[in-house]
Design a protein around this motif. Structure first.
Motif, PDB file in Angstrom:
ATOM      1  N   TYR A   1       0.857  -1.183   0.000  1.00 10.30           N
ATOM      2  CA  TYR A   1       0.000   0.000   0.000  1.00 10.30           C
ATOM      3  C   TYR A   1       0.887   1.225   0.000  1.00 10.30           C
ATOM      4  N   GLN A   2       0.522   2.191  -0.834  1.00 10.71           N
ATOM      5  CA  GLN A   2       1.252   3.462  -0.817  1.00 10.71           C
ATOM      6  C   GLN A   2       0.463   4.468   0.003  1.00 10.71           C
ATOM      7  N   LEU A   3       1.131   4.997   1.036  1.00  9.60           N
ATOM      8  CA  LEU A   3       0.478   5.961   1.927  1.00  9.60           C
ATOM      9  C   LEU A   3       0.886   7.399   1.607  1.00  9.60           C
ATOM     10  N   VAL A   4       2.136   7.526   1.132  1.00  9.14           N
ATOM     11  CA  VAL A   4       2.661   8.862   0.813  1.00  9.14           C
ATOM     12  C   VAL A   4       3.367   8.776  -0.542  1.00  9.14           C
ATOM     13  N   LYS A   5       3.227   9.813  -1.351  1.00 11.66           N
ATOM     14  CA  LYS A   5       3.914   9.840  -2.647  1.00 11.66           C
ATOM     15  C   LYS A   5       5.416   9.919  -2.413  1.00 11.66           C
ATOM     16  N   GLU A   6       6.182   9.246  -3.261  1.00  7.62           N
ATOM     17  CA  GLU A   6       7.639   9.191  -3.083  1.00  7.62           C
ATOM     18  C   GLU A   6       8.279  10.576  -3.055  1.00  7.62           C
ATOM     19  N   ASN A   7       7.708  11.496  -3.834  1.00  8.99           N
ATOM     20  CA  ASN A   7       8.324  12.830  -3.902  1.00  8.99           C
ATOM     21  C   ASN A   7       8.071  13.687  -2.654  1.00  8.99           C
ATOM     22  N   ASP A   8       7.102  13.251  -1.846  1.00 11.78           N
ATOM     23  CA  ASP A   8       6.825  13.986  -0.605  1.00 11.78           C
ATOM     24  C   ASP A   8       7.679  13.429   0.538  1.00 11.78           C
ATOM     25  N   ILE A   9       7.954  14.305   1.521  1.00 14.26           N
ATOM     26  CA  ILE A   9       8.791  13.906   2.661  1.00 14.26           C
ATOM     27  C   ILE A   9       7.894  13.285   3.732  1.00 14.26           C
ATOM     28  N   ALA A  10       8.003  11.968   3.879  1.00 15.31           N
ATOM     29  CA  ALA A  10       7.195  11.273   4.895  1.00 15.31           C
ATOM     30  C   ALA A  10       7.939  11.281   6.221  1.00 15.31           C
ATOM     31  N   TYR A  11       7.197  11.360   7.312  1.00 15.46           N
ATOM     32  CA  TYR A  11       7.805  11.363   8.640  1.00 15.46           C
ATOM     33  C   TYR A  11       7.885   9.926   9.151  1.00 15.46           C
ATOM     34  N   HIS A  12       8.996   9.301   8.879  1.00 19.86           N
ATOM     35  CA  HIS A  12       9.156   7.888   9.274  1.00 19.86           C
ATOM     36  C   HIS A  12      10.457   7.616  10.011  1.00 19.86           C
ATOM     37  N   ALA A  13      11.488   8.446   9.776  1.00 24.15           N
ATOM     38  CA  ALA A  13      12.809   8.137  10.331  1.00 24.15           C
ATOM     39  C   ALA A  13      13.063   8.791  11.695  1.00 24.15           C
ATOM     40  N   GLY A  14      12.512   9.972  11.890  1.00 31.43           N
ATOM     41  CA  GLY A  14      12.774  10.699  13.145  1.00 31.43           C
ATOM     42  C   GLY A  14      14.223  11.141  13.229  1.00 31.43           C
ATOM     43  N   VAL A  15      14.695  11.366  14.437  1.00 37.47           N
ATOM     44  CA  VAL A  15      16.084  11.797  14.625  1.00 37.47           C
ATOM     45  C   VAL A  15      16.991  10.620  14.282  1.00 37.47           C
ATOM     46  N   SER A  16      17.772  10.784  13.240  1.00 39.65           N
ATOM     47  CA  SER A  16      18.581   9.659  12.756  1.00 39.65           C
ATOM     48  C   SER A  16      19.690  10.149  11.838  1.00 39.65           C
ATOM     49  N   SER A  17      20.583   9.225  11.501  1.00 44.75           N
ATOM     50  CA  SER A  17      21.654   9.580  10.562  1.00 44.75           C
ATOM     51  C   SER A  17      22.114   8.351   9.793  1.00 44.75           C
ATOM     52  N   VAL A  18      22.505   8.585   8.544  1.00 46.75           N
ATOM     53  CA  VAL A  18      22.991   7.482   7.706  1.00 46.75           C
ATOM     54  C   VAL A  18      24.510   7.361   7.874  1.00 46.75           C
ATOM     55  N   PRO A  19      25.116   6.246   7.435  1.00 46.77           N
ATOM     56  CA  PRO A  19      26.558   6.019   7.662  1.00 46.77           C
ATOM     57  C   PRO A  19      27.474   7.150   7.187  1.00 46.77           C
ATOM     58  N   ASP A  20      27.078   7.873   6.138  1.00 49.69           N
ATOM     59  CA  ASP A  20      27.962   8.959   5.684  1.00 49.69           C
ATOM     60  C   ASP A  20      27.801  10.233   6.530  1.00 49.69           C
ATOM     61  N   GLY A  21      27.014  10.160   7.599  1.00 49.84           N
ATOM     62  CA  GLY A  21      26.917  11.262   8.551  1.00 49.84           C
ATOM     63  C   GLY A  21      25.725  12.197   8.343  1.00 49.84           C
ATOM     64  N   ARG A  22      25.046  12.071   7.235  1.00 50.39           N
ATOM     65  CA  ARG A  22      23.920  12.976   6.981  1.00 50.39           C
ATOM     66  C   ARG A  22      22.768  12.693   7.947  1.00 50.39           C
ATOM     67  N   THR A  23      22.178  13.775   8.413  1.00 51.54           N
ATOM     68  CA  THR A  23      20.991  13.667   9.272  1.00 51.54           C
ATOM     69  C   THR A  23      19.767  14.103   8.454  1.00 51.54           C
ATOM     70  N   ASP A  24      18.641  14.347   9.131  1.00 56.74           N
ATOM     71  CA  ASP A  24      17.392  14.677   8.424  1.00 56.74           C
ATOM     72  C   ASP A  24      17.119  13.627   7.336  1.00 56.74           C
ATOM     73  N   VAL A  25      17.170  12.413   7.755  1.00 53.09           N
ATOM     74  CA  VAL A  25      17.055  11.279   6.818  1.00 53.09           C
ATOM     75  C   VAL A  25      15.735  11.293   6.037  1.00 53.09           C
ATOM     76  N   ASN A  26      14.658  11.782   6.671  1.00 54.04           N
ATOM     77  CA  ASN A  26      13.368  11.836   5.966  1.00 54.04           C
ATOM     78  C   ASN A  26      13.483  12.559   4.622  1.00 54.04           C
TER      79      ASN A  26
END
Ligand SMILES: [Zn+2]
Length: 254
Positions: free
Chosen positions: A165-190
């Motif tokens: 099921y698609q709840l949010v369009k891919e181009n929109d920023i969905a609130y799913h990650a919260g405060v987080s960071s990816v291995p390359d250090g970037r935050t605001d993962v959403n």
């Protein structure tokens, strides 16, 4: 004179009787012979016909059986070929499904921010959710109601049957990650990620269909975008999150 006439009559009578007998007897015999030979002929003919029929019917089925058997063998080969073809086809179907994956539209009005322009996406985050408020743990309706309460949403959710099921369009920023960071250090993962939820609790794991559909969805997204990371929520927010619970990463290729 009277004696001569009488003997002539007698001779004539005997001659007639003999002739009669000869004719009758001969005809009778002839008829008998004809009848017998006729019967014999008929019987022979019939028996020949029957034999032929028997032969032909006996042979026919055998040859049919042989041809059937051959067909079966051919069928068997076909089956093998079909199976091979099916395997090839299914791979082809999977390839086709990269761009034509069955996704049910179930867009929600909460848990995302509209994005104008083209969002740059390079990360996929896998989550898991279940209904912890009583009733069916795997009720999609109840899980979505919980998201609504929290003001969160993934882009996709895959139920236990493997329905996406698609709840949010891919181009929109969905609130799913919260405060987080990816291995390359970037935050605001959403901002640069797509969130996929799997319906599942902390112990049960996931269905085969869910793994299959998750893989197909990942493949689809990767086919359309340059994806750098496919990560679990627990990997980008290790201090806060533990989902996707009991997820077997060996069952998918990132
Ligand atoms: Zn999560």
């Amino acid at each position: 004179m009277k004696k001569i006439l009488a003997s002539l009559f007698l001779v004539l009578l005997i001659g007639v009787i003999l002739f009669w007998f000869f004719l009758f007897g001969k005809n009778g015999r002839q008829w008998e012979i004809d009848q017998t030979s006729g019967l014999e002929k008929d019987e022979n003919t019939e028996s020949i016909i029957i034999d032929n029929e028997l032969d032909s019917t006996q042979i026919q089925p055998e040859s049919d059986q042989i041809s059937n058997a051959e067909e079966k063998i051919e069928d068997g080969d076909d089956l093998v070929k079909d199976e091979k073809e099916e395997v090839t086809e299914s791979t082809e179907i999977t390839k086709d499904e990269l761009n034509n994956l069955s996704i049910k539209n179930n867009l929600v009005s909460f848990g995302f921010q509209k994005f104008s322009g083209t969002r740059k996406i390079d990360t996929i985050v896998i989550h898991s959710s279940y209904n912890s408020l009583g009733g069916d743990q795997y009720s999609l309706e109840k899980i979505i109601a919980i998201y609504k309460d929290y003001g969160v949403a993934p882009h996709y959710i895959i139920d236990r049957a493997g329905v996406i099921y698609q709840l949010v369009k891919e181009n929109d920023i969905a609130y799913h990650a919260g405060v987080s960071s990816v291995p390359d250090g970037r935050t605001d993962v959403n901002k640069f990620s797509i969130g996929i939820e799997l319906v599942g609790n902390e112990t049960d794991g996931y269905t085969k269909k869910q793994y299959e559909k998750l893989q197909e969805l990942i493949n689809k997204i990767k086919n359309e975008r340059e994806i750098k990371y496919v990560l679990g929520h627990d990997e980008i927010a290790p201090e806060r999150k533990t989902d996707p619970w009991v997820f077997d990463w060996n069952k998918i290729s990132k």
